[in-house]
Design a protein around this motif. Structure first.
Motif: not given
Length: 368
Positions: A240, A243, A269-271
Motif C-alpha cells: 500500500e 503504491e 487503501h484504494r478509497e
C-alpha cells in the motif's frame, strides 16, 4: 501529527526538513534581512517557515498574499497592512510570552489601537507598511529582538500599483532588526517579481538567502508515510505504501492527505487514494482556473494535450490549433513559458510534462 492536513507549526510535525530548518535558523541568528523560500505547490514551505519561527521564538506575522489577491484582484497597501494587523491580533498572547510588547512597539502609530486582546486600525485610517515596519524595527533594536514579516506566495505582490519590490529593498537597506521572508510556489513568477539580477531593479545587488524546499525523494516519501502510520498506531501493508508513493510521487501535501484518509478517517487503501485524486483535483482546478483565465481556451488546450501524452512542442501546437484555431509560434511559446513559471509544467530535454500527479489528473478533464 505528520498527517495533520493543516499547515504545521511545530518542528516535530515536520519530517526530514532539518537542512531547510537549519538554513532558516542560520539566517535569523545572523540577522539576515531577506530570506526567499522556493518550492512547488504543497511541498511544505509554509509549514517549514511557521514551525521554524515558532521554534526559534521569533515574533512574526504571516500574510497569505495569494488569498488577498483572490479577494480583491489587487494588493492594496491598506489591505496588506490590515492583514498584518489581523496577524498581530491572532498572536497577542504568544507575543506576551515571548516578551514582545506590541503596544509599546506601535505606540507612535496613533491610528492603530492595541488592547489586551485586540489590535485594530481606526476606520478610514491610512497606515503605511513602511511606517509600521519602522516602528517594529526601532522597538526590536532597543530590546535586542528580531521581527519577521512572512509574505506567503509573494509573487502576487506584482498585482498592485505599489512597487512592493521597492518597499522590500527599502526595508532591507534600512531596517536591521526586520527579516522579510518571502515564499513562492510559482517559482518563475517570484523570480520575475524580485528581478534580483536586473541592474535596473530595486533589489539588484541585495543579499538574500535562498532556501529551496524540494519534493520528497522516493525513500523520504516511504519513510514519511511509515512514520506517520507508526505515530498513529496504524498497520498498513508494504504494498500500500509503495503504491501510494508511486502514484502521488514526493508531493508531501498529497501524501499527507492520503495518510489522513487512510489512518485518521480509517478508509481502505484504494478509497483513500481515490479520495486524494478526487478532492485534490477539485482544489487544483479551482486554483488553475484563476491562473489561466486571461487565455483560458489556449492554456486549457495546452494542459489537456500534455496530460494526454503530447510532450513535444510540435505535438502540443497541433492539438492547440485543432481545438482553438490558428496560433503563432511566438504566442504558443509564450504560453508554455508562463505555464512553466506558474509551476504547472516543467521542460526537460525539449519535452514538457506535468510534474504533479494530481494536477495531471485534473488536466485530463480540463476541456478547452
Amino acid at each position: 501529527m505528520l498527517f495533520d492536513v493543516a499547515p504545521k507549526e511545530r518542528r516535530e510535525d515536520l519530517y526530514d526538513r532539518e537542512r531547510e530548518l537549519q538554513e532558516l535558523r542560520d539566517a535569523l541568528e545572523l540577522g539576515e534581512r531577506l530570506v526567499v523560500v522556493y518550492g512547488v505547490r504543497r511541498v511544505g514551505k509554509t509549514s517549514l517557515v511557521k514551525a521554524g519561527l515558532r521554534e526559534l521564538e521569533v515574533p512574526h506575522v504571516l500574510v497569505d498574499v495569494r488569498e488577498l489577491y483572490y479577494a480583491e484582484n489587487i494588493i492594496r497597501m491598506q489591505a496588506l497592512v490590515s492583514r498584518v494587523v489581523e496577524g498581530f491580533r491572532r498572536q497577542l498572547r504568544w507575543y506576551r510570552r515571548m516578551g514582545f510588547d506590541l503596544r509599546s512597539a506601535l505606540r507612535r502609530i496613533r491610528r492603530i489601537r492595541v488592547g489586551d486582546y485586540e489590535v485594530e486600525v481606526e476606520p478610514g485610517a491610512r497606515v503605511l507598511l513602511t511606517s509600521l515596519l519602522s516602528e517594529l524595527d526601532a522597538w526590536c533594536r532597543r530590546h535586542g529582538m528580531r521581527f519577521a514579516l512572512v509574505l506567503d506566495e509573494a509573487q502576487y505582490l506584482r498585482f498592485s500599483n505599489v512597487r512592493y519590490d521597492g518597499v522590500i529593498a527599502w526595508a532591507v537597506d534600512n531596517l536591521p532588526s526586520i527579516t522579510l521572508v518571502l515564499t513562492g510556489s510559482e517559482v518563475g513568477l517570484l523570480r520575475d517579481f524580485l528581478r534580483v539580477d536586473d541592474p535596473e531593479a530595486p533589489l539588484f545587488g541585495r543579499y538574500r538567502r535562498e532556501i529551496r524546499v524540494e519534493r520528497f525523494s522516493r525513500e523520504q516519501a516511504v519513510g514519511f508515510l511509515l512514520e506517520g502510520f507508526r505515530e498513529l498506531g496504524v498497520t498498513v501493508g508494504e504494498g500500500e505504501v509503495e503504491e501510494a508513493v508511486e502514484r502521488l510521487d514526493g508531493i508531501v501535501g498529497w501524501l499527507t492527505y492520503y495518510g489522513y484518509y487512510r489512518a485518521v478517517r480509517g478508509m481502505p487503501h484504494r478509497e483513500a487514494l481515490a479520495r486524494v485524486f478526487e478532492e485534490g483535483s477539485r482544489l487544483v482546478l479551482a486554483e488553475l482556473e484563476r491562473a489561466i483565465a486571461p487565455s483560458r481556451r489556449r492554456y486549457a488546450a495546452i494542459l489537456w494535450a500534455v496530460a494526454h501524452g503530447a510532450s513535444r512542442w510540435r505535438d502540443i501546437k497541433a492539438y492547440v490549433v485543432g481545438r482553438t484555431g490558428h496560433i503563432t509560434d511566438r504566442r504558443l511559446s509564450d504560453l508554455l513559458k508562463k505555464l512553466v513559471k506558474y509551476g504547472y509544467l516543467v521542460k526537460e530535454g525539449g519535452e514538457y510534462r506535468i510534474p504533479d500527479p494530481v494536477v495531471r489528473r485534473a488536466c485530463l478533464n480540463l476541456r478547452p
